[in-house]
Motif scaffolding. Structure first.
Motif, PDB file in Angstrom:
ATOM      1  N   VAL A   1     126.796  -5.337  25.031  1.00 24.22           N
ATOM      2  CA  VAL A   1     128.086  -6.029  24.974  1.00 24.22           C
ATOM      3  C   VAL A   1     128.826  -5.570  23.721  1.00 24.22           C
ATOM      4  N   GLU A   2     130.049  -5.116  23.872  1.00 30.71           N
ATOM      5  CA  GLU A   2     130.852  -4.658  22.743  1.00 30.71           C
ATOM      6  C   GLU A   2     131.980  -5.632  22.449  1.00 30.71           C
ATOM      7  N   GLY A   3     132.465  -5.612  21.218  1.00 26.43           N
ATOM      8  CA  GLY A   3     133.664  -6.368  20.868  1.00 26.43           C
ATOM      9  C   GLY A   3     133.460  -7.809  20.470  1.00 26.43           C
ATOM     10  N   GLU A   4     132.201  -8.269  20.346  1.00 26.14           N
ATOM     11  CA  GLU A   4     131.971  -9.650  19.906  1.00 26.14           C
ATOM     12  C   GLU A   4     132.046  -9.734  18.379  1.00 26.14           C
ATOM     13  N   ASP A   5     131.814 -10.932  17.843  1.00 26.78           N
ATOM     14  CA  ASP A   5     132.012 -11.174  16.411  1.00 26.78           C
ATOM     15  C   ASP A   5     131.117 -10.326  15.519  1.00 26.78           C
ATOM     16  N   LEU A   6     129.854 -10.174  15.923  1.00 26.76           N
ATOM     17  CA  LEU A   6     128.861  -9.573  15.044  1.00 26.76           C
ATOM     18  C   LEU A   6     128.182  -8.378  15.701  1.00 26.76           C
ATOM     19  N   PRO A   7     128.216  -7.198  15.082  1.00 31.22           N
ATOM     20  CA  PRO A   7     127.392  -6.103  15.612  1.00 31.22           C
ATOM     21  C   PRO A   7     125.916  -6.482  15.497  1.00 31.22           C
ATOM     22  N   PHE A   8     125.145  -6.112  16.495  1.00 29.92           N
ATOM     23  CA  PHE A   8     123.714  -6.409  16.500  1.00 29.92           C
ATOM     24  C   PHE A   8     122.998  -5.061  16.453  1.00 29.92           C
ATOM     25  N   TYR A   9     122.429  -4.753  15.275  1.00 30.14           N
ATOM     26  CA  TYR A   9     121.844  -3.441  15.065  1.00 30.14           C
ATOM     27  C   TYR A   9     120.373  -3.417  15.467  1.00 30.14           C
ATOM     28  N   LYS A  10     119.976  -2.300  16.056  1.00 30.46           N
ATOM     29  CA  LYS A  10     118.574  -2.029  16.354  1.00 30.46           C
ATOM     30  C   LYS A  10     118.117  -0.882  15.454  1.00 30.46           C
ATOM     31  N   VAL A  11     116.821  -0.585  15.475  1.00 24.92           N
ATOM     32  CA  VAL A  11     116.288   0.455  14.595  1.00 24.92           C
ATOM     33  C   VAL A  11     117.030   1.768  14.788  1.00 24.92           C
ATOM     34  N   SER A  12     117.377   2.083  16.038  1.00 27.63           N
ATOM     35  CA  SER A  12     118.082   3.335  16.302  1.00 27.63           C
ATOM     36  C   SER A  12     119.423   3.402  15.590  1.00 27.63           C
ATOM     37  N   SER A  13     119.983   2.234  15.223  1.00 30.69           N
ATOM     38  CA  SER A  13     121.280   2.209  14.535  1.00 30.69           C
ATOM     39  C   SER A  13     121.190   2.796  13.133  1.00 30.69           C
ATOM     40  N   LEU A  14     119.989   2.872  12.571  1.00 26.70           N
ATOM     41  CA  LEU A  14     119.834   3.369  11.205  1.00 26.70           C
ATOM     42  C   LEU A  14     120.235   4.832  11.071  1.00 26.70           C
ATOM     43  N   SER A  15     120.315   5.532  12.188  1.00 27.95           N
ATOM     44  CA  SER A  15     120.723   6.935  12.145  1.00 27.95           C
ATOM     45  C   SER A  15     122.177   7.109  12.590  1.00 27.95           C
TER      46      SER A  15
ATOM     47  N   SER B   1     126.778  -6.121  20.404  1.00 28.50           N
ATOM     48  CA  SER B   1     127.359  -7.158  19.563  1.00 28.50           C
ATOM     49  C   SER B   1     127.141  -8.519  20.221  1.00 28.50           C
ATOM     50  N   VAL B   2     127.198  -9.563  19.393  1.00 25.93           N
ATOM     51  CA  VAL B   2     127.010 -10.928  19.899  1.00 25.93           C
ATOM     52  C   VAL B   2     128.034 -11.845  19.241  1.00 25.93           C
ATOM     53  N   SER B   3     128.316 -12.956  19.902  1.00 27.06           N
ATOM     54  CA  SER B   3     129.158 -13.984  19.295  1.00 27.06           C
ATOM     55  C   SER B   3     128.312 -14.757  18.279  1.00 27.06           C
ATOM     56  N   ARG B   4     128.962 -15.483  17.418  1.00 27.82           N
ATOM     57  CA  ARG B   4     128.222 -16.293  16.442  1.00 27.82           C
ATOM     58  C   ARG B   4     127.401 -17.373  17.144  1.00 27.82           C
ATOM     59  N   GLN B   5     127.916 -17.876  18.255  1.00 35.72           N
ATOM     60  CA  GLN B   5     127.164 -18.886  19.001  1.00 35.72           C
ATOM     61  C   GLN B   5     125.872 -18.299  19.561  1.00 35.72           C
ATOM     62  N   ILE B   6     125.949 -17.104  20.148  1.00 37.60           N
ATOM     63  CA  ILE B   6     124.747 -16.464  20.677  1.00 37.60           C
ATOM     64  C   ILE B   6     123.778 -16.155  19.544  1.00 37.60           C
ATOM     65  N   ALA B   7     124.305 -15.737  18.402  1.00 41.62           N
ATOM     66  CA  ALA B   7     123.443 -15.465  17.248  1.00 41.62           C
ATOM     67  C   ALA B   7     122.662 -16.722  16.869  1.00 41.62           C
ATOM     68  N   ARG B   8     123.335 -17.871  16.875  1.00 42.67           N
ATOM     69  CA  ARG B   8     122.642 -19.124  16.556  1.00 42.67           C
ATOM     70  C   ARG B   8     121.588 -19.440  17.603  1.00 42.67           C
ATOM     71  N   GLU B   9     121.915 -19.229  18.881  1.00 38.16           N
ATOM     72  CA  GLU B   9     120.944 -19.499  19.942  1.00 38.16           C
ATOM     73  C   GLU B   9     119.708 -18.609  19.818  1.00 38.16           C
ATOM     74  N   LEU B  10     119.920 -17.378  19.365  1.00 38.73           N
ATOM     75  CA  LEU B  10     118.795 -16.443  19.217  1.00 38.73           C
ATOM     76  C   LEU B  10     118.037 -16.662  17.913  1.00 38.73           C
TER      77      LEU B  10
END
Length: 402
Positions: free
Chosen positions: A228-242, A256-265
């Protein structure tokens, strides 16, 4: 790219058949340690490793490994959803053993040339065909699924001609990539020497990382929330380090995730200018430490370090991580994992804030040219890889005659 797209413009005299009709799975256990030539899939090549090596990551016995023969094709289909960068296929060129977590496919040489098939599978690999097959909640592909994969099959003579042509053409590209890799390695070494020399020569007290930083682990990232793109917060995985921008900050907009989804997770929001790193998996050994420029979340294979305010500058922390020896901080086991307590005990120099700022300014200036050269070389390497992949795909699908 889908299999249908890749096979839509085949030569009229080429067949399209299921992979399972032109070979079979090889599954021969290494009982009694009949074979000791340990092989590994690395960057798309099957290479030998020291079976007696003591790096803390070896199994208790290699009897559970499988014996493979020259001409076999190896497929690594583990962790498909979390790692979409690795090359997952390779051609075996010598008898040996390889982990049974991989699929070993033995081509029927009466109908298919192993080198042609290896090139074809590489084109599927780089075109992300296997990730389409592994969509949904699955993290792996089974042989039953692989065996139904549709593959173009010209005559044996045509296959051999294609294999010879690609071997010659890609060989030149691979030689160039090797030289570029050597240049990149030399540039990284030069940069590291500059940073280490400057930090170690500074007349400063040293402090444990755990006293001058706070650490935050990542959270689980279910597949249903990925992509999912364009939400409030980018959600980085290990592959993002490169995946870095021109300033060296992590930049990966694929998740990316919304702040609400971030709280749920239960995912912590990582503040800008933290230092992100891998804490589980092979990427840990690479020692990649990068900063985030915006608030973000990270997955549970990562760790974030944030400096204590008015004690440690973020940029100084990022440079200081060059002094951390990751090979000394890996817990023993089948999967590399970070000794977090050991990391917290690792010491870094801690001069006063004004001196930290002076050192950061100096290092920014001293490393700028090297970083620019690394960036240009990496870009050239990527262009060659794209050209190589396109050439293989065009030739093995019959779009380009040889």
């Amino acid at each position: 790219m889908s299999v249908a797209t890749m096979t839509s413009r085949l030569a009229t005299d080429w067949d399209v058949v299921p992979l399972g009709l032109i070979g079979s799975r090889r599954s021969v256990k290494n009982f009694g340690m009949a074979e000791t030539n340990l092989l590994s899939l690395s960057y798309g090549k099957i290479i030998p490793k020291d079976v007696k090596g003591a790096d803390g990551l070896r199994p208790e016995t290699y009897e559970t490994y499988q014996i493979v023969e020259p001409g076999d094709i190896i497929f690594r289909f583990t962790d498909l959803q979390n790692d979409q960068r690795s090359l997952r296929t390779g051609l075996v060129t010598q008898r040996g053993i390889i982990t049974s977590a991989y699929i070993a496919f033995a081509p029927d040489c009466r109908v298919v040339d192993p080198q042609y098939l290896a090139m074809l599978m590489r084109s599927y690999d780089t075109s992300k065909v296997f990730y389409e097959m592994g969509s949904g909640v699955r993290q792996t592909l089974k042989f039953d699924e692989l065996s139904s994969l549709r593959v173009p099959l010209p005559s044996l003579n045509t296959q051999r001609r294609i294999a010879a042509f690609l071997d010659r053409e890609t060989g030149e590209m691979d030689a160039m990539v090797v030289k570029l890799d050597q240049l990149i390695e030399a540039l990284h070494e030069r940069r590291e020497e500059t940073v280490r020399g400057t930090l170690i020569s500074s007349e400063a007290q040293w402090a444990n990382l755990g006293l001058v930083t706070t650490s935050t682990s990542g959270a689980g990232f279910p597949h249903r929330y990925q992509g999912v793109e364009g939400e409030d917060l980018p959600f980085y995985k290990v592959s993002s380090l490169s995946s870095l921008d021109s300033s060296g900050f992590v930049k990966d907009d694929k998740n990316s995730v919304s702040r609400q989804i971030a709280r749920e997770l239960g995912a912590s929001v990582i503040p800008p200018h933290s230092v992100l790193m891998a804490k589980i998996g092979a990427a840990l050994l690479l020692g990649r430490f990068v900063q985030n420029q915006v608030e973000c979340c990270i997955d549970n294979n990562m760790l974030a370090l944030f400096p204590v305010a008015n004690v440690l500058l973020p940029d100084f922390l990022a440079y200081s991580m060059t002094l951390v020896s990751m090979d000394l901080l890996v817990n023993p086991g089948a999967v590399p994992s970070l000794n977090v307590a050991g990391l917290r005990m690792t010491k870094i120099p801690l001069p006063p804030i004004p001196e930290q700022q002076r050192i950061v300014t100096h290092l920014d200036r001293e490393t700028a040219e090297t970083d620019a050269m690394i960036g240009r070389t990496e870009k050239l390497k990527s262009l060659i890889a794209e050209r190589r992949s396109a050439l293989i795909t065009d030739v093995v699908s019959g779009r380009k005659e040889v």
